[in-house]
Write a protein that holds these residues in place. Structure first.
Motif, PDB file in Angstrom:
ATOM      1  N   MET A 154       0.903  -1.425   0.089  1.00 41.40           N
ATOM      2  CA  MET A 154       0.201   0.117   0.091  1.00 41.40           C
ATOM      3  C   MET A 154       0.738   1.249   0.121  1.00 41.40           C
ATOM      4  O   MET A 154       1.946   1.146   0.355  1.00 41.40           O
ATOM      5  CB  MET A 154      -1.016  -0.009   1.380  1.00 41.40           C
ATOM      6  N   ASP A 155       0.272   2.276  -0.722  1.00 36.19           N
ATOM      7  CA  ASP A 155       0.987   3.540  -0.648  1.00 36.19           C
ATOM      8  C   ASP A 155       0.383   4.546   0.541  1.00 36.19           C
ATOM      9  O   ASP A 155      -0.735   4.092   0.961  1.00 36.19           O
ATOM     10  CB  ASP A 155       1.002   4.256  -2.095  1.00 36.19           C
ATOM     11  N   GLN A 156       0.779   5.637   0.510  1.00 38.37           N
ATOM     12  CA  GLN A 156       0.385   6.684   1.777  1.00 38.37           C
ATOM     13  C   GLN A 156      -1.105   7.055   1.307  1.00 38.37           C
ATOM     14  O   GLN A 156      -1.984   7.299   2.256  1.00 38.37           O
ATOM     15  CB  GLN A 156       1.404   7.983   1.555  1.00 38.37           C
ATOM     16  N   ALA A 157      -1.309   7.322  -0.064  1.00 38.49           N
ATOM     17  CA  ALA A 157      -2.882   7.389  -0.427  1.00 38.49           C
ATOM     18  C   ALA A 157      -3.848   6.337   0.125  1.00 38.49           C
ATOM     19  O   ALA A 157      -4.806   6.624   0.655  1.00 38.49           O
ATOM     20  CB  ALA A 157      -2.857   7.491  -2.040  1.00 38.49           C
ATOM     21  N   ASP A 158      -3.381   4.983   0.015  1.00 34.20           N
ATOM     22  CA  ASP A 158      -4.143   3.980   0.626  1.00 34.20           C
ATOM     23  C   ASP A 158      -4.334   4.222   2.132  1.00 34.20           C
ATOM     24  O   ASP A 158      -5.489   4.115   2.531  1.00 34.20           O
ATOM     25  CB  ASP A 158      -3.511   2.658   0.428  1.00 34.20           C
ATOM     26  N   PHE A 159      -3.327   4.565   2.696  1.00 33.78           N
ATOM     27  CA  PHE A 159      -3.441   4.871   4.246  1.00 33.78           C
ATOM     28  C   PHE A 159      -4.381   5.998   4.528  1.00 33.78           C
ATOM     29  O   PHE A 159      -4.808   6.165   5.555  1.00 33.78           O
ATOM     30  CB  PHE A 159      -1.931   4.666   4.975  1.00 33.78           C
ATOM     31  N   ASP A 160      -4.364   6.955   3.781  1.00 35.25           N
ATOM     32  CA  ASP A 160      -4.841   8.184   3.915  1.00 35.25           C
ATOM     33  C   ASP A 160      -6.293   8.039   3.690  1.00 35.25           C
ATOM     34  O   ASP A 160      -7.308   8.984   3.882  1.00 35.25           O
ATOM     35  CB  ASP A 160      -4.262   9.550   3.220  1.00 35.25           C
ATOM     36  N   ALA A 161      -6.739   7.149   2.792  1.00 39.43           N
ATOM     37  CA  ALA A 161      -8.160   6.998   2.219  1.00 39.43           C
ATOM     38  C   ALA A 161      -9.221   6.643   3.369  1.00 39.43           C
ATOM     39  O   ALA A 161      -8.724   6.358   4.429  1.00 39.43           O
ATOM     40  CB  ALA A 161      -8.245   5.660   1.602  1.00 39.43           C
ATOM     41  N   GLU A 162     -10.509   7.147   3.270  1.00 43.62           N
ATOM     42  CA  GLU A 162     -11.495   6.915   4.330  1.00 43.62           C
ATOM     43  C   GLU A 162     -11.795   5.606   4.553  1.00 43.62           C
ATOM     44  O   GLU A 162     -11.854   4.652   3.615  1.00 43.62           O
ATOM     45  CB  GLU A 162     -12.591   7.860   3.852  1.00 43.62           C
ATOM     46  N   PHE A 164     -13.487   2.565   7.732  1.00 44.02           N
ATOM     47  CA  PHE A 164     -14.340   2.386   8.970  1.00 44.02           C
ATOM     48  C   PHE A 164     -13.029   2.095  10.140  1.00 44.02           C
ATOM     49  O   PHE A 164     -12.095   1.675   9.514  1.00 44.02           O
ATOM     50  CB  PHE A 164     -15.169   1.089   8.852  1.00 44.02           C
ATOM     51  N   THR A 165     -13.440   2.451  11.262  1.00 46.01           N
ATOM     52  CA  THR A 165     -12.629   2.380  12.379  1.00 46.01           C
ATOM     53  C   THR A 165     -13.492   2.032  13.731  1.00 46.01           C
ATOM     54  O   THR A 165     -14.561   2.449  13.672  1.00 46.01           O
ATOM     55  CB  THR A 165     -11.616   3.270  12.846  1.00 46.01           C
ATOM     56  N   PRO A 166     -13.010   1.215  14.603  1.00 44.02           N
ATOM     57  CA  PRO A 166     -14.134   1.160  15.835  1.00 44.02           C
ATOM     58  C   PRO A 166     -14.409   2.442  16.397  1.00 44.02           C
ATOM     59  O   PRO A 166     -15.393   2.466  17.406  1.00 44.02           O
ATOM     60  CB  PRO A 166     -13.129   0.012  16.688  1.00 44.02           C
ATOM     61  N   ALA A 167     -13.595   3.558  16.082  1.00 43.97           N
ATOM     62  CA  ALA A 167     -13.904   4.655  16.916  1.00 43.97           C
ATOM     63  C   ALA A 167     -14.732   5.724  15.844  1.00 43.97           C
ATOM     64  O   ALA A 167     -14.926   6.905  16.101  1.00 43.97           O
ATOM     65  CB  ALA A 167     -12.795   5.386  17.098  1.00 43.97           C
ATOM     66  N   GLY A 168     -15.157   5.190  14.850  1.00 41.66           N
ATOM     67  CA  GLY A 168     -15.883   6.072  13.897  1.00 41.66           C
ATOM     68  C   GLY A 168     -15.272   6.097  12.576  1.00 41.66           C
ATOM     69  O   GLY A 168     -13.981   5.621  12.443  1.00 41.66           O
ATOM     70  N   PRO A 169     -15.780   6.759  11.564  1.00 38.02           N
ATOM     71  CA  PRO A 169     -15.106   6.990  10.389  1.00 38.02           C
ATOM     72  C   PRO A 169     -13.728   7.805  10.332  1.00 38.02           C
ATOM     73  O   PRO A 169     -13.542   8.796  11.128  1.00 38.02           O
ATOM     74  CB  PRO A 169     -16.068   7.950   9.312  1.00 38.02           C
ATOM     75  N   ASP A 170     -12.826   7.239   9.655  1.00 31.29           N
ATOM     76  CA  ASP A 170     -11.224   7.748   9.834  1.00 31.29           C
ATOM     77  C   ASP A 170     -10.407   7.377   8.819  1.00 31.29           C
ATOM     78  O   ASP A 170     -11.050   6.826   7.754  1.00 31.29           O
ATOM     79  CB  ASP A 170     -10.606   7.578  11.206  1.00 31.29           C
ATOM     80  N   SER A 171      -9.247   7.497   8.666  1.00 32.51           N
ATOM     81  CA  SER A 171      -8.302   7.033   7.586  1.00 32.51           C
ATOM     82  C   SER A 171      -8.076   5.627   7.811  1.00 32.51           C
ATOM     83  O   SER A 171      -8.250   5.093   9.202  1.00 32.51           O
ATOM     84  CB  SER A 171      -7.041   7.771   7.757  1.00 32.51           C
ATOM     85  N   TYR A 172      -7.858   4.938   6.753  1.00 32.12           N
ATOM     86  CA  TYR A 172      -7.183   3.511   6.918  1.00 32.12           C
ATOM     87  C   TYR A 172      -5.926   3.519   8.019  1.00 32.12           C
ATOM     88  O   TYR A 172      -5.831   2.506   8.704  1.00 32.12           O
ATOM     89  CB  TYR A 172      -6.849   2.848   5.515  1.00 32.12           C
ATOM     90  N   GLY A 173      -5.127   4.316   7.758  1.00 30.77           N
ATOM     91  CA  GLY A 173      -3.787   4.422   8.493  1.00 30.77           C
ATOM     92  C   GLY A 173      -4.175   4.670  10.076  1.00 30.77           C
ATOM     93  O   GLY A 173      -3.761   3.793  11.004  1.00 30.77           O
ATOM     94  N   ARG A 174      -5.206   5.282  10.427  1.00 32.51           N
ATOM     95  CA  ARG A 174      -5.855   5.293  11.895  1.00 32.51           C
ATOM     96  C   ARG A 174      -6.301   4.082  12.302  1.00 32.51           C
ATOM     97  O   ARG A 174      -6.239   3.456  13.512  1.00 32.51           O
ATOM     98  CB  ARG A 174      -6.766   6.511  12.014  1.00 32.51           C
ATOM     99  N   PHE A 175      -7.113   3.334  11.610  1.00 37.23           N
ATOM    100  CA  PHE A 175      -7.506   2.031  11.668  1.00 37.23           C
ATOM    101  C   PHE A 175      -6.520   1.127  11.944  1.00 37.23           C
ATOM    102  O   PHE A 175      -6.555   0.113  12.894  1.00 37.23           O
ATOM    103  CB  PHE A 175      -8.327   1.507  10.411  1.00 37.23           C
TER     104      PHE A 175
END
Length: 202
Positions: A154-162, A164-175
């Protein structure tokens, strides 16, 4: 005798120091992690949890020499044994690889299942009931290896993409940072249950 105007500020200095140590510093660290890879105040690069670097070997080490019955010991997670915690780590990574949830019937009155995601977790756990601990560990090694390969591609754009996370919508990197924390927490659940403390710094 007239006191210096600096008397009371100096008298309270230890309190200011403890305020910084016990509140401001931890709050700042949490803020730095929450906002990503850049220090929010000084703008220096900050290390963050990297899902590619989670050491599955530290997890496996706990199980060396365990008696068969130790896998059935209860943990701090309601309703889950040592084995169930490991299966949970396997199952979430498997779902992130696109594998379907096993179609397993569950009772409607499981007290520790409170939502749809909880039922999904329980379906995976139930599907492993008849499988050996050797198979569970093999699946753990396999799924982590596959996930590492997928994340490495994955590249940075993939990790920055919106995402789902257990804490609500966020980036894939946060997930993924949440995932590493979740895996570490379940490792600690297992360690506590079997009396093998360690790896307490994440």
């Amino acid at each position: 005798m007239r006191q210096s105007r600096w008397f009371w500020p100096a008298f309270g200095l230890p309190g200011y120091v403890w305020l910084g140590v016990l509140f401001l510093v931890p709050f700042y660290v949490i803020l730095a992690v929450a906002l990503g890879t850049v220090d929010p105040i000084f703008r220096f690069p900050q290390p963050v949890w990297n899902p590619l670097e989670w050491n599955v070997g530290a997890f496996e080490f706990i199980f060396e020499g365990l008696a068969p019955g130790d896998w059935d010991l209860p943990t701090a997670c309601p309703g889950w044994s040592v084995k169930d915690n490991v299966v949970h780590v396997v199952s979430v990574e498997a779902m992130l690889l696109g594998r379907p949830t096993p179609e397993v019937a569950l009772p409607d009155d499981l007290p520790h299942v409170r939502n749809d995601f909880g039922r999904v977790n329980e379906q995976w756990i139930e599907s492993y009931r008849g499988r050996s601990t050797t198979e569970v560990l093999a699946d753990l090694r396999g799924v982590i290896a596959e996930r590492r390969a997928a994340l490495a591609g994955m590249d940075q754009a993939d990790f920055d993409a919106e995402s789902f996370t257990p804490a609500g919508p966020d980036s894939y990197g946060r997930f993924m940072r949440v995932r590493v924390m979740d895996m570490w927490m379940h490792e600690q659940d297992v360690r506590q249950a079997v009396g093998r403390p360690g790896h307490e710094e994440g």
